[in-house]
Structure formats: C-alpha cells, structure tokens
Scaffold this active site. Structure first.
Site, mmCIF file in Angstrom:
data_model
loop_
_atom_site.group_PDB
_atom_site.id
_atom_site.type_symbol
_atom_site.label_atom_id
_atom_site.label_comp_id
_atom_site.label_asym_id
_atom_site.label_seq_id
_atom_site.Cartn_x
_atom_site.Cartn_y
_atom_site.Cartn_z
ATOM 1 N N HIS A 154 0.809 -1.227 0.000
ATOM 2 C CA HIS A 154 0.000 0.000 0.000
ATOM 3 C C HIS A 154 0.839 1.273 0.000
ATOM 4 O O HIS A 154 0.297 2.367 -0.138
ATOM 5 C CB HIS A 154 -0.958 -0.005 1.194
ATOM 6 C CG HIS A 154 -1.986 -1.085 1.100
ATOM 7 N ND1 HIS A 154 -2.834 -1.219 0.029
ATOM 8 C CD2 HIS A 154 -2.306 -2.107 1.941
ATOM 9 C CE1 HIS A 154 -3.625 -2.264 0.211
ATOM 10 N NE2 HIS A 154 -3.321 -2.832 1.367
ATOM 11 N N ARG A 166 7.083 -5.492 2.895
ATOM 12 C CA ARG A 166 5.772 -6.113 2.688
ATOM 13 C C ARG A 166 5.518 -6.104 1.192
ATOM 14 O O ARG A 166 5.536 -5.052 0.551
ATOM 15 C CB ARG A 166 4.643 -5.364 3.394
ATOM 16 C CG ARG A 166 3.289 -6.011 3.013
ATOM 17 C CD ARG A 166 2.155 -5.619 3.884
ATOM 18 N NE ARG A 166 1.676 -4.282 3.663
ATOM 19 C CZ ARG A 166 0.563 -3.806 4.202
ATOM 20 N NH1 ARG A 166 -0.177 -4.585 4.982
ATOM 21 N NH2 ARG A 166 0.177 -2.570 3.987
ATOM 22 N N ASP A 220 16.993 -10.864 -2.634
ATOM 23 C CA ASP A 220 18.290 -10.707 -3.306
ATOM 24 C C ASP A 220 18.845 -9.299 -3.112
ATOM 25 O O ASP A 220 20.065 -9.094 -3.062
ATOM 26 C CB ASP A 220 18.161 -11.004 -4.809
ATOM 27 C CG ASP A 220 17.974 -12.481 -5.102
ATOM 28 O OD1 ASP A 220 18.212 -13.302 -4.191
ATOM 29 O OD2 ASP A 220 17.589 -12.820 -6.238
ATOM 30 N N GLU A 251 -5.567 -11.623 7.888
ATOM 31 C CA GLU A 251 -6.436 -10.460 7.693
ATOM 32 C C GLU A 251 -7.631 -10.787 6.809
ATOM 33 O O GLU A 251 -8.248 -9.888 6.256
ATOM 34 C CB GLU A 251 -5.643 -9.268 7.135
ATOM 35 C CG GLU A 251 -4.835 -9.565 5.896
ATOM 36 C CD GLU A 251 -4.054 -8.358 5.363
ATOM 37 O OE1 GLU A 251 -4.230 -7.232 5.857
ATOM 38 O OE2 GLU A 251 -3.274 -8.545 4.421
ATOM 39 N N ASP A 278 -8.095 -4.814 7.082
ATOM 40 C CA ASP A 278 -8.654 -5.909 6.291
ATOM 41 C C ASP A 278 -9.371 -6.927 7.168
ATOM 42 O O ASP A 278 -10.433 -7.430 6.791
ATOM 43 C CB ASP A 278 -7.539 -6.582 5.478
ATOM 44 C CG ASP A 278 -7.203 -5.778 4.231
ATOM 45 O OD1 ASP A 278 -8.137 -5.371 3.526
ATOM 46 O OD2 ASP A 278 -6.013 -5.548 3.980
HETATM 47 C C1 3PY Z 1 -4.437 -3.697 7.358
HETATM 48 O O1 3PY Z 1 -4.802 -2.973 8.289
HETATM 49 O O2 3PY Z 1 -5.209 -4.393 6.679
HETATM 50 C C2 3PY Z 1 -3.032 -3.741 7.035
HETATM 51 O O3 3PY Z 1 -2.646 -4.456 6.133
HETATM 52 C C3 3PY Z 1 -2.114 -2.889 7.850
HETATM 53 O O4 3PY Z 1 -0.898 -2.738 7.328
HETATM 54 MG MG MG Z 2 -4.182 -5.293 4.950
#
Ligand code: 3PY
Ligand code: MG
Length: 259
Positions: free
Chosen positions: A45, A68, A82, A144, A170
C-alpha cells in the site's frame, strides 16, 4: 548478519517497526534514525516500486529492513531478498498451502524453492549468505481474511514460518466491522487474543499494525511481539496539520494515528 527483530525476540521482547509509505531515500533515512528496531518497506500500500525500495534499502544502511510485498508472488519476494531485505511480510494468507508457497519462496532447496542469486544480499552478508538465511530472515504471514482466521491453526504450524501479522483494516472488513486501526470491538478483540495465543502456542511470533504507542503497548501486553507503529506518511501529514492548526486556532495538536 544480525536481525534486530530476532535479537528482540531472543530477549523475550517485542520488536518495534517503522513503516515506510513514502518513496524517498531521504525520508527512509529520517525514519532509520528514529530508533525503531526495524523498518518495513511497504510495497503493497506504500507508493514504492522495486527501484525506489532498493534506493531506500541502501539509504537505510545497517538497519534491519523488512519488505511487505503486494501479494503472495514469488518473483518479487525473491528479488527483494536478493536486494538484501531481512525478511518479508506477505499479505492475505488464507490457508496452509498459501503459507507454504510464501515461506518456500523465501527458503533455498531443500526447504523451499528460492532461486539462488543474492546479488546485493551477499555483498552485505558475505559468501555464506545462503547458509545464514533460515536462521536470520523473518517471514511473517498476514492474518487479515476470514479464511485466514478460520485456518489460523494450520497456518501457524507451517514449517519455517516465523510469525503472523494482523492487518486490522482488512481483518475488520472481513469480519463485517469495517476498516480502522487500534480496534476495540469485542469480536475483534476476541480475534486478536486468539491470534496471539495460537501463534505463541505454536512457537511463532504474533504481530500487528498499530496507530498509536498506547495501543501498541496494550498489544505487547497481549503477547504481540512485532509491532508496526504508524507510518512515515501518516506522521508527516499529522505533524503538518497540527502545525497549521496550532497557528490558525491556537495550540490544538492532533493525535497522530496510523496509515
Ligand atoms: C491492514 O490494516 O489491513 C493492514 O494491512 C495494515 O498494514
Ligand atoms: Mg491489509
């Protein structure tokens, strides 16, 4: 090479991570000097692509840096490893086979299927990079989704997985509670307790994204051992708004939240 997240864990303590959404080497340097145990490059994100992430990684010097990834896709996971990141956070893991695919992308055969070519990582870690990876890299699967929560027990038992990481936006959405950070709903709290308990019982570390230090401390007390706290973009935006508000309205300082 030292991974400060693992050092914190070996002391029975939580690791605190800064979160990088701004595609800039300079803002990465600023965050790198703030005293976090680790910094996370958010290619899901955040506004970073691989090239900006590489420059930020270089700007972060000797810091422990996770990435991430946007999705459970082995090509980008392997490129970031890498490039020399110290671990990967993978979003939206739903079940054991997705967790195995994720972990396998981070591990060399016979434990996984990562292709060999640590172009920058070997420069940092030396020629026996491959031998160090299993004991050093940190691999966190995000919990999530409703399916991920249902399959929590099988996910935490994935060989080679080091921890799980809760995305409260999420997860809240998946539970029908909408988005938001630092959640207080009983249903959410119950899920957060269960995730921490289940992960710790399986010997993997629970983590969560938090908006405020107060909530991060409560999560630490619940057993969470990887605490991502706010983000560079959110901190900058909130600080700028506070400054303007203080000038125009006299002294009101906005509380800094997450994302
Ligand atoms: C969420 O809140 O869904 C996230 O992925 C936080 O980084
Ligand atoms: Mg998320």
């Amino acid at each position: 090479m030292e991974n400060r997240i693992r050092t914190q864990w070996s002391r029975g303590q939580a690791a605190l991570s800064g979160w990088l959404h701004i595609p800039s080497g300079f803002s990465a340097e600023l965050m790198g000097g703030a005293g976090f145990d680790a910094l996370t490059l958010d290619l899901q994100h955040g506004l970073l692509d691989f090239s900006t992430a590489l420059g930020m990684l270089q700007a972060l010097g000797g810091s422990t840096v996770l990435a991430r990834v946007p999705w459970n896709e082995p090509g980008l996971i392997m490129k970031l490893l890498d490039a020399g990141v110290n671990g990967i956070i993978c979003p939206m893991i739903n079940n054991r086979s997705e967790a195995e695919a994720f972990v396998g992308a981070c591990r060399y055969p016979p434990n996984g299927y990562r292709s060999f070519g640590p172009t920058r990582a070997a420069l940092l870690w030396g020629n026996n990079y491959a031998q160090q990876t299993d004991a050093t890299l940190v691999k966190l699967a995000m919990i999530e989704t409703a399916e991920g929560l249902d399959n929590l027990e099988e996910i935490v038992a994935t060989p080679g997985l080091d921890g799980v990481f809760v995305g409260p936006n999420d997860l809240g959405q998946a539970l029908g509670l909408g988005t938001g950070l630092d959640r207080e709903e009983p249903q959410m709290w119950e899920a957060l307790e269960r995730i921490a308990r289940t992960a710790l019982a399986a010997g993997v570390m629970p983590g969560i994204f938090c908006a405020t230090p107060e909530y991060a401390q409560r999560m630490q007390a619940l057993g969470y051992r990887f605490l991502a706290l706010s983000s560079d973009a959110r901190l900058l935006g909130a600080a700028a708004r506070s400054l303007v508000t203080a000038f125009r309205e006299g002294g009101l300082v906005e509380k800094v939240g997450g994302y």
